[in-house]
Scaffold this motif. Structure first.
Motif, short mmCIF file in Angstrom:
data_model
loop_
_atom_site.label_atom_id
_atom_site.label_comp_id
_atom_site.label_asym_id
_atom_site.label_seq_id
_atom_site.Cartn_x
_atom_site.Cartn_y
_atom_site.Cartn_z
N GLN A 146 4.66 -7.27 3.13
CA GLN A 146 4.38 -7.14 4.57
C GLN A 146 5.52 -6.51 5.35
OE1 GLN A 146 4.59 -10.05 2.93
NE2 GLN A 146 6.48 -10.88 3.76
N ASP A 147 6.70 -6.41 4.75
CA ASP A 147 7.88 -5.89 5.43
C ASP A 147 8.20 -4.43 5.09
OD1 ASP A 147 8.28 -8.53 6.33
OD2 ASP A 147 9.46 -9.02 4.55
N ARG A 148 7.50 -3.86 4.13
CA ARG A 148 7.95 -2.59 3.56
C ARG A 148 6.95 -1.45 3.75
NH1 ARG A 148 10.58 -4.88 -2.03
NH2 ARG A 148 12.43 -5.76 -1.04
N ALA A 149 7.33 -0.52 4.60
CA ALA A 149 6.48 0.65 4.83
C ALA A 149 6.31 1.45 3.55
CB ALA A 149 7.09 1.52 5.93
N PHE A 150 7.34 1.52 2.71
CA PHE A 150 7.25 2.32 1.49
C PHE A 150 6.22 1.76 0.51
CE2 PHE A 150 10.83 -0.52 0.43
CZ PHE A 150 10.45 -1.01 -0.81
N ALA A 151 5.84 0.49 0.67
CA ALA A 151 4.78 -0.10 -0.14
C ALA A 151 3.44 -0.08 0.60
CB ALA A 151 5.14 -1.53 -0.53
N LEU A 152 3.46 -0.45 1.88
CA LEU A 152 2.21 -0.57 2.63
C LEU A 152 1.54 0.77 2.92
CD1 LEU A 152 3.06 -3.39 5.19
CD2 LEU A 152 1.34 -3.47 3.38
N VAL A 153 2.30 1.80 3.26
CA VAL A 153 1.68 3.08 3.59
C VAL A 153 0.91 3.63 2.38
CG1 VAL A 153 2.10 5.47 4.31
CG2 VAL A 153 3.24 3.57 5.51
N PRO A 154 1.52 3.70 1.18
CA PRO A 154 0.72 4.14 0.02
C PRO A 154 -0.43 3.17 -0.30
CG PRO A 154 3.06 4.28 -0.48
CD PRO A 154 2.94 3.56 0.83
N MET A 155 -0.20 1.86 -0.15
CA MET A 155 -1.25 0.89 -0.44
C MET A 155 -2.44 1.10 0.48
SD MET A 155 -0.82 -3.20 -0.89
CE MET A 155 -2.18 -4.24 -1.42
N ALA A 156 -2.18 1.51 1.72
CA ALA A 156 -3.27 1.77 2.67
C ALA A 156 -4.17 2.91 2.21
CB ALA A 156 -2.71 2.05 4.06
N ASP A 157 -3.66 3.80 1.36
CA ASP A 157 -4.48 4.87 0.80
C ASP A 157 -5.51 4.34 -0.20
OD1 ASP A 157 -3.07 6.83 2.20
OD2 ASP A 157 -2.09 7.67 0.40
N VAL A 158 -5.16 3.29 -0.95
CA VAL A 158 -6.01 2.84 -2.05
C VAL A 158 -6.67 1.48 -1.81
CG1 VAL A 158 -4.76 4.20 -3.77
CG2 VAL A 158 -4.08 1.83 -3.36
N ALA A 159 -6.15 0.69 -0.87
CA ALA A 159 -6.72 -0.64 -0.63
C ALA A 159 -6.50 -1.06 0.83
CB ALA A 159 -6.09 -1.66 -1.57
N PRO A 160 -6.98 -0.25 1.78
CA PRO A 160 -6.71 -0.55 3.19
C PRO A 160 -7.32 -1.86 3.68
CG PRO A 160 -8.35 1.17 3.02
CD PRO A 160 -7.81 0.93 1.63
N ASP A 161 -8.40 -2.28 3.05
CA ASP A 161 -9.10 -3.47 3.50
C ASP A 161 -8.73 -4.74 2.73
OD1 ASP A 161 -10.49 -1.99 5.45
OD2 ASP A 161 -11.90 -1.31 3.93
N TRP A 162 -7.83 -4.61 1.74
CA TRP A 162 -7.39 -5.82 1.04
C TRP A 162 -6.73 -6.74 2.05
CZ3 TRP A 162 -2.39 -7.83 0.26
CH2 TRP A 162 -2.32 -8.91 -0.63
N VAL A 163 -7.07 -8.03 2.00
CA VAL A 163 -6.54 -9.01 2.94
C VAL A 163 -5.53 -9.88 2.21
CG1 VAL A 163 -7.11 -10.98 4.41
CG2 VAL A 163 -8.62 -8.98 4.35
N HIS A 164 -4.34 -9.95 2.78
CA HIS A 164 -3.28 -10.80 2.23
C HIS A 164 -3.79 -12.24 2.22
CE1 HIS A 164 0.60 -12.73 1.73
NE2 HIS A 164 1.18 -11.54 1.59
#
Length: 189
Positions: A146-164
């Motif tokens: 939740q703190d890392r743009a370098f992980a979240l931005v790419p993750m948003a490409d493949v799993a934008p709706d995954w809920v923590h």
């Protein structure tokens, strides 16, 4: 044995060339190597140029995220990821140091490992402790996700709706909650 899963996300990154190949080439080859009878690649994010983390620790990174399905347990998938890292001569010399390849298990469906208390402990660890402390067990979801743009931005490409499963917030919302300058620093290549 685990059945097929559709919300498993692995983060890939690197900031050192491997045998003269650029980092993006290493990441592409790592995705191919990760795929097997037990691991089906469902989608790969765009590749992103990202500032070195922590700042000043070396060259900038290339990062990506991979959505996959597997019959492997989370621990066995992590073992497979470490085998792929080793094939690219990943050395674990310094925490958050330079590397040819880093593979992180970011999310495995809605699993919380090893349990909510331990996951919360590592997620809430103060910044100074994050550098010194290393868990000796698999923590899921990744405690710094939740703190890392370098992980979240790419993750948003493949799993934008995954809920923590702990924070009860989607990847899209976690990404939007990051400071704008951090998101902007993660640039598609």
């Amino acid at each position: 044995m685990f059945g097929n899963r559709s919300n498993i996300v692995v983060g890939l990154g690197g900031n050192l060339p491997f045998q003269g190949s650029p980092t993006a080439t290493t990441l592409r080859k790592a995705v191919q190597m990760l795929a097997s009878r037990d691991v089906v690649i469902r989608s790969v994010s765009r590749f992103y140029a990202t500032p070195c983390f922590p700042a000043g620790a070396g060259p900038d990174y290339v990062n990506a995220a991979v959505a996959l399905e597997t019959s492997l347990s989370p621990e066995r998938l992590l073992d497979r990821m470490h085998e792929v890292e080793a094939a690219f001569q990943r050395e674990r010399i310094q925490r958050w140091g330079m590397r040819t390849l880093d593979a992180d298990l970011l999310a495995f469906d809605q699993l919380i490992l090893p349990d909510l208390t331990r996951q919360s402990h590592w997620r809430d660890l103060p910044a100074a402790e994050q550098i010194r402390a290393t868990p000796d067990e698999l923590i899921l979801p990744h405690p710094r996700l939740q703190d890392r743009a370098f992980a979240l931005v790419p993750m948003a490409d493949v799993a934008p709706d995954w809920v923590h499963p702990v924070l009860k917030v989607s990847v899209r919302a976690l990404c939007a909650a990051l400071p704008e300058d951090e998101r902007a620093a993660v640039r598609p290549i």
